[in-house]
Design an enzyme around this catalytic site. Structure first.
Site, mmCIF file in Angstrom:
data_model
loop_
_atom_site.group_PDB
_atom_site.id
_atom_site.type_symbol
_atom_site.label_atom_id
_atom_site.label_comp_id
_atom_site.label_asym_id
_atom_site.label_seq_id
_atom_site.Cartn_x
_atom_site.Cartn_y
_atom_site.Cartn_z
ATOM 1 N N SER A 122 35.273 44.818 21.990
ATOM 2 C CA SER A 122 34.462 45.750 22.785
ATOM 3 C C SER A 122 35.216 47.066 23.006
ATOM 4 O O SER A 122 36.400 47.189 22.684
ATOM 5 C CB SER A 122 34.176 45.118 24.148
ATOM 6 N N CYS A 123 34.516 48.024 23.601
ATOM 7 C CA CYS A 123 35.132 49.328 23.874
ATOM 8 C C CYS A 123 36.338 49.195 24.805
ATOM 9 O O CYS A 123 37.400 49.771 24.562
ATOM 10 C CB CYS A 123 34.105 50.283 24.454
ATOM 11 N N HIS A 139 34.756 53.605 31.362
ATOM 12 C CA HIS A 139 35.398 52.551 32.136
ATOM 13 C C HIS A 139 36.801 53.032 32.493
ATOM 14 O O HIS A 139 37.451 53.708 31.700
ATOM 15 C CB HIS A 139 35.555 51.284 31.296
HETATM 16 N N1 NAD Z 1 26.937 51.817 24.125
HETATM 17 C C1 NAD Z 1 28.201 51.498 24.321
HETATM 18 O O1 NAD Z 1 28.850 52.040 25.184
HETATM 19 C C2 NAD Z 1 28.855 50.468 23.445
HETATM 20 C C3 NAD Z 1 30.251 50.481 23.335
HETATM 21 C C4 NAD Z 1 30.876 49.576 22.472
HETATM 22 C C5 NAD Z 1 30.108 48.644 21.791
HETATM 23 N N2 NAD Z 1 28.753 48.630 21.952
HETATM 24 C C6 NAD Z 1 27.986 47.638 21.190
HETATM 25 O O2 NAD Z 1 27.385 48.309 20.071
HETATM 26 C C7 NAD Z 1 26.144 47.677 19.742
HETATM 27 C C8 NAD Z 1 25.043 48.702 19.771
HETATM 28 O O3 NAD Z 1 24.935 49.246 21.072
HETATM 29 P P1 NAD Z 1 24.280 50.649 21.364
HETATM 30 O O4 NAD Z 1 24.671 50.997 22.743
HETATM 31 O O5 NAD Z 1 24.571 51.605 20.262
HETATM 32 O O6 NAD Z 1 22.725 50.274 21.329
HETATM 33 P P2 NAD Z 1 21.484 51.269 21.262
HETATM 34 O O7 NAD Z 1 20.356 50.538 21.893
HETATM 35 O O8 NAD Z 1 21.853 52.611 21.773
HETATM 36 O O9 NAD Z 1 21.200 51.427 19.699
HETATM 37 C C9 NAD Z 1 20.746 50.366 18.904
HETATM 38 C C10 NAD Z 1 19.807 50.927 17.840
HETATM 39 O O10 NAD Z 1 19.463 49.876 16.940
HETATM 40 C C11 NAD Z 1 18.087 50.028 16.603
HETATM 41 N N3 NAD Z 1 17.583 48.749 16.097
HETATM 42 C C12 NAD Z 1 17.038 47.712 16.784
HETATM 43 N N4 NAD Z 1 16.700 46.718 15.931
HETATM 44 C C13 NAD Z 1 17.041 47.123 14.688
HETATM 45 C C14 NAD Z 1 16.946 46.559 13.394
HETATM 46 N N5 NAD Z 1 16.426 45.328 13.198
HETATM 47 N N6 NAD Z 1 17.377 47.277 12.324
HETATM 48 C C15 NAD Z 1 17.901 48.525 12.492
HETATM 49 N N7 NAD Z 1 18.004 49.109 13.711
HETATM 50 C C16 NAD Z 1 17.606 48.431 14.785
HETATM 51 C C17 NAD Z 1 17.436 50.502 17.901
HETATM 52 O O11 NAD Z 1 16.191 51.133 17.648
HETATM 53 C C18 NAD Z 1 18.498 51.479 18.415
HETATM 54 O O12 NAD Z 1 18.284 52.795 17.936
HETATM 55 C C19 NAD Z 1 25.986 46.524 20.756
HETATM 56 O O13 NAD Z 1 26.546 45.354 20.188
HETATM 57 C C20 NAD Z 1 26.839 46.988 21.925
HETATM 58 O O14 NAD Z 1 27.279 45.917 22.716
HETATM 59 C C21 NAD Z 1 28.107 49.546 22.742
#
Ligand code: NAD
Length: 339
Positions: free
Chosen positions: A141-142, A220
């Site tokens: 994770s981040c 964080h």
């Molecule tokens: N946002 C953060 O701060 C952060 C930090 C580290 C890790 N993460 C992890 O990264 C991952 C993504 O998080 P995020 O915050 O970018 O999510 P998000 O909701 O911002 O983006 C996800 C994207 O995926 C798209 N999507 C959904 N189903 C799909 C499919 N079947 N095929 C292609 N695209 C699809 C959605 O439309 C959306 O645009 C998660 O596992 C999250 O835990 C997030």
């Protein structure tokens, strides 16, 4: 040129795509999403020109109706890439993995996916070599990414026996209006998963973690206490942090009074999205007392995992054998290289 695709063009995916596009030894073949959400609309409007593919064929009309030119389906993109970075919401990556396997395409997955998606948990500064033979790589994770970088730097310099982290966790990304809390601090069970993940990627050390979720969005903040194998002076630790890869130090005295001040500073610099790829350590919080070392760092959650995704591609595609060669190459192209 290694050919890379990004699946899920949200908070993390849009940043990975920009990061990959900057790597001169990688080609960003395209990005995949399932809806004309704002990042996709902004991509089209900005003229950055990454080809857009649709993950669900029946959603193509919706995307086209919103003015998004769709190059084809996920399957079409997978025919053209060596590896993808999957940044879909938690759980979707596990379903996508079957599709990637059918196409013989390797992938990285983000921290929200279940550990079962990969035989390894990856964070390049600690275990770059593990990803060389693994087709499906889960990143930490981040929070853990930043913690690993800082602890690896201290471990390589002085040796670390134990790390204790207290994470003050941001409740949501700025646009996640459905998440909270808005007026509470929520303790999590101990040990936090970030501490157990730290021990998975650095199995020679002991770790313990606490977590409290609070109503902020800009990152964080983690207080760290590590027990070293030797006594050091505070100045030694500061030197390590100032020189450490993907670590940026700030001084409270200079006006960096909070993580929001760091964010504002990046905006004033004109940094795209005010993204910071580094973990930020406040110098005045670094204190060594005998074998105990303390500090506080900031995790810019939306951007910090981008370099490690790119490193994972380097490791699996055999682009660099040596960990620091790979990290330096990624960082040079991202513009954060510390020589
Ligand atoms: N946002 C953060 O701060 C952060 C930090 C580290 C890790 N993460 C992890 O990264 C991952 C993504 O998080 P995020 O915050 O970018 O999510 P998000 O909701 O911002 O983006 C996800 C994207 O995926 C798209 N999507 C959904 N189903 C799909 C499919 N079947 N095929 C292609 N695209 C699809 C959605 O439309 C959306 O645009 C998660 O596992 C999250 O835990 C997030």
């Amino acid at each position: 040129m290694v050919r890379v695709g990004v699946v899920g063009y949200g908070t993390i995916g849009e940043r990975i795509a920009d990061g990959v596009a900057k790597q001169q030894d990688m080609e960003l073949v395209g990005v995949v999403d399932v809806a004309p959400a704002l990042p996709v609309r902004a991509l089209v409007e900005s003229g950055r020109g990454y080809p857009v593919y649709c993950g669900l064929p029946d959603r193509i009309p919706d995307m086209e109706a919103a003015g998004v030119p769709v190059e084809g389906t996920l399957d079409d993109m997978l025919e053209q890439v060596d590896m993808v970075c999957d940044a879909t919401p938690p759980g979707i990556g596990m379903k996508n993995k079957e599709i990637y396997e059918r196409h013989g395409v390797k992938a990285t997955f983000q921290g929200g996916e279940k550990d079962a998606i990969s035989p390894i948990l990856f964070s390049s500064t600690a275990n770059y070599d593990l990803a060389k033979d693994v087709d499906y790589i889960k990143l930490v994770s981040c929070n853990t990414t930043g913690m690993v970088r800082a602890v690896v730097a201290v471990d390589e310099a002085f040796g670390v026996e134990k790390a204790v982290a207290t994470i003050v966790r941001r409740a949501a990304d700025p646009s996640e209006i459905h998440k909270g809390p808005i007026d509470a601090a929520i303790p999590g069970k101990v040990p936090s998963h970030q501490a157990t993940d730290l021990m998975r990627v650095m199995p020679h050390l002991d770790a313990m973690g606490f977590i409290i979720t609070v109503p902020t969005t800009h990152g964080h903040v983690i207080t760290m206490h590590v027990t070293l194998k030797q006594e050091i002076a505070t100045e030694h630790a500061l030197d390590v942090f100032r020189q450490g890869r993907r670590i940026r130090t700030f001084r409270i005295e200079d006006g960096f009074l909070s993580n929001t001040h760091i964010f504002d500073y990046l905006r004033d610099l004109g940094v795209p999205r005010a993204d910071m790829f580094e973990v930020g350590i406040w110098e005045e919080t670094v204190l060594a007392q005998g074998r105990d070392l303390y500090w506080i760092h900031n995790i810019p959650q939306e951007a910090i995992v981008i370099p490690e995704n790119i490193d994972a591609v380097r490791a699996r595609m055999g682009m660099q054998v040596d960990k620091w060669d790979a990290i330096d190459t990624t960082d040079r192209y991202l513009g954060i290289y510390k020589g």
